[in-house]
Design an enzyme around this catalytic site. Sequence first.
Site, PDB file in Angstrom:
ATOM      1  N   SER A 135      -0.808   1.462   2.527  1.00  0.00           N
ATOM      2  CA  SER A 135       0.254   1.104   3.464  1.00  0.00           C
ATOM      3  C   SER A 135      -0.356   1.135   4.857  1.00  0.00           C
ATOM      4  O   SER A 135      -1.400   1.768   5.072  1.00  0.00           O
ATOM      5  CB  SER A 135       1.399   2.132   3.377  1.00  0.00           C
ATOM      6  OG  SER A 135       2.285   2.018   4.475  1.00  0.00           O
ATOM      7  N   TYR A 148       3.884  11.137   3.378  1.00  0.00           N
ATOM      8  CA  TYR A 148       3.544   9.749   3.054  1.00  0.00           C
ATOM      9  C   TYR A 148       2.311   9.302   3.829  1.00  0.00           C
ATOM     10  O   TYR A 148       1.388   8.706   3.268  1.00  0.00           O
ATOM     11  CB  TYR A 148       4.743   8.854   3.384  1.00  0.00           C
ATOM     12  CG  TYR A 148       4.632   7.446   2.860  1.00  0.00           C
ATOM     13  CD1 TYR A 148       4.788   7.183   1.506  1.00  0.00           C
ATOM     14  CD2 TYR A 148       4.404   6.380   3.716  1.00  0.00           C
ATOM     15  CE1 TYR A 148       4.702   5.889   1.014  1.00  0.00           C
ATOM     16  CE2 TYR A 148       4.315   5.080   3.243  1.00  0.00           C
ATOM     17  CZ  TYR A 148       4.464   4.842   1.892  1.00  0.00           C
ATOM     18  OH  TYR A 148       4.376   3.553   1.410  1.00  0.00           O
TER      19      TYR A 148
END
Length: 262
Positions: A135, A148
């Site tokens: 990501s 995350y």
Amino acid sequence: MRFEGKTALITGGGTGIGAAVAARIRSEGGNVALVGRRKEPLQAVAEKIGAETFAADAADGESMKETVAAIGERFGGIDILIANAGGHGVGPTVSMSDETWETSIRLNLNTAFVSARETLPQLIERKGNIVVLASIAGLFAGPDAAGYVTTKHACIGLAKSLARDHGRYGVRVNTVCPGWVTTAMADEQMKALMEMKGLSSVEEAYALVTKDVPLKRPASAEDVSNAVCFLASDEASMISGAILTVDGGTGTVDLPTLTFAS
């Protein structure tokens, strides 16, 4: 037909990016093995595109060992691993529980590591490749998302290590870093933003989070699958250790100068 005669193992292939990658590989002649814990979404994708499903926890070594062996036996070997399973790990650090932190590591990092470890013998034998879905949170830090952000940074490190260590055996490893993508998981975040900002629709929320993105829109799952399937194909035969962003130009923006934007 870039994938004719090849077999791809896709973790987290029941929704979003994983499902889009699965459909693309099948449409170009490849065999697809969908791996995940939730049977229903995997089966729905499999029935639609003609793939096969294998129930397994991608973060569990024994589970993946058995599954990888079964896929290899069914198709004659694995050529491509799409390490796509992930999600979780948001919230303020000061209130993040040990359980939340550990779950983030398990879902984002352990799934990629364990899947790679168990498929590498077959990938080495067949000179295959791995694409890790990270990501732009693996390149930059978003607010209140330490779990995350940390694990997606770690996924990039994992991919680099795998590329360095196994390139000598003909195995390529690359990373794709999407920005905002219109998936069911992102839709839930948009709904939270709607409540926070008093917005009237998910579309309005997506417009808000991409207002400073040069292309002014989120990606679709198909946009990301285009990049993933390029890296997984022989067209990328000299590309390994790369980080490909699919973010509409987000990473080019100099944040401190946004004040000057008209």
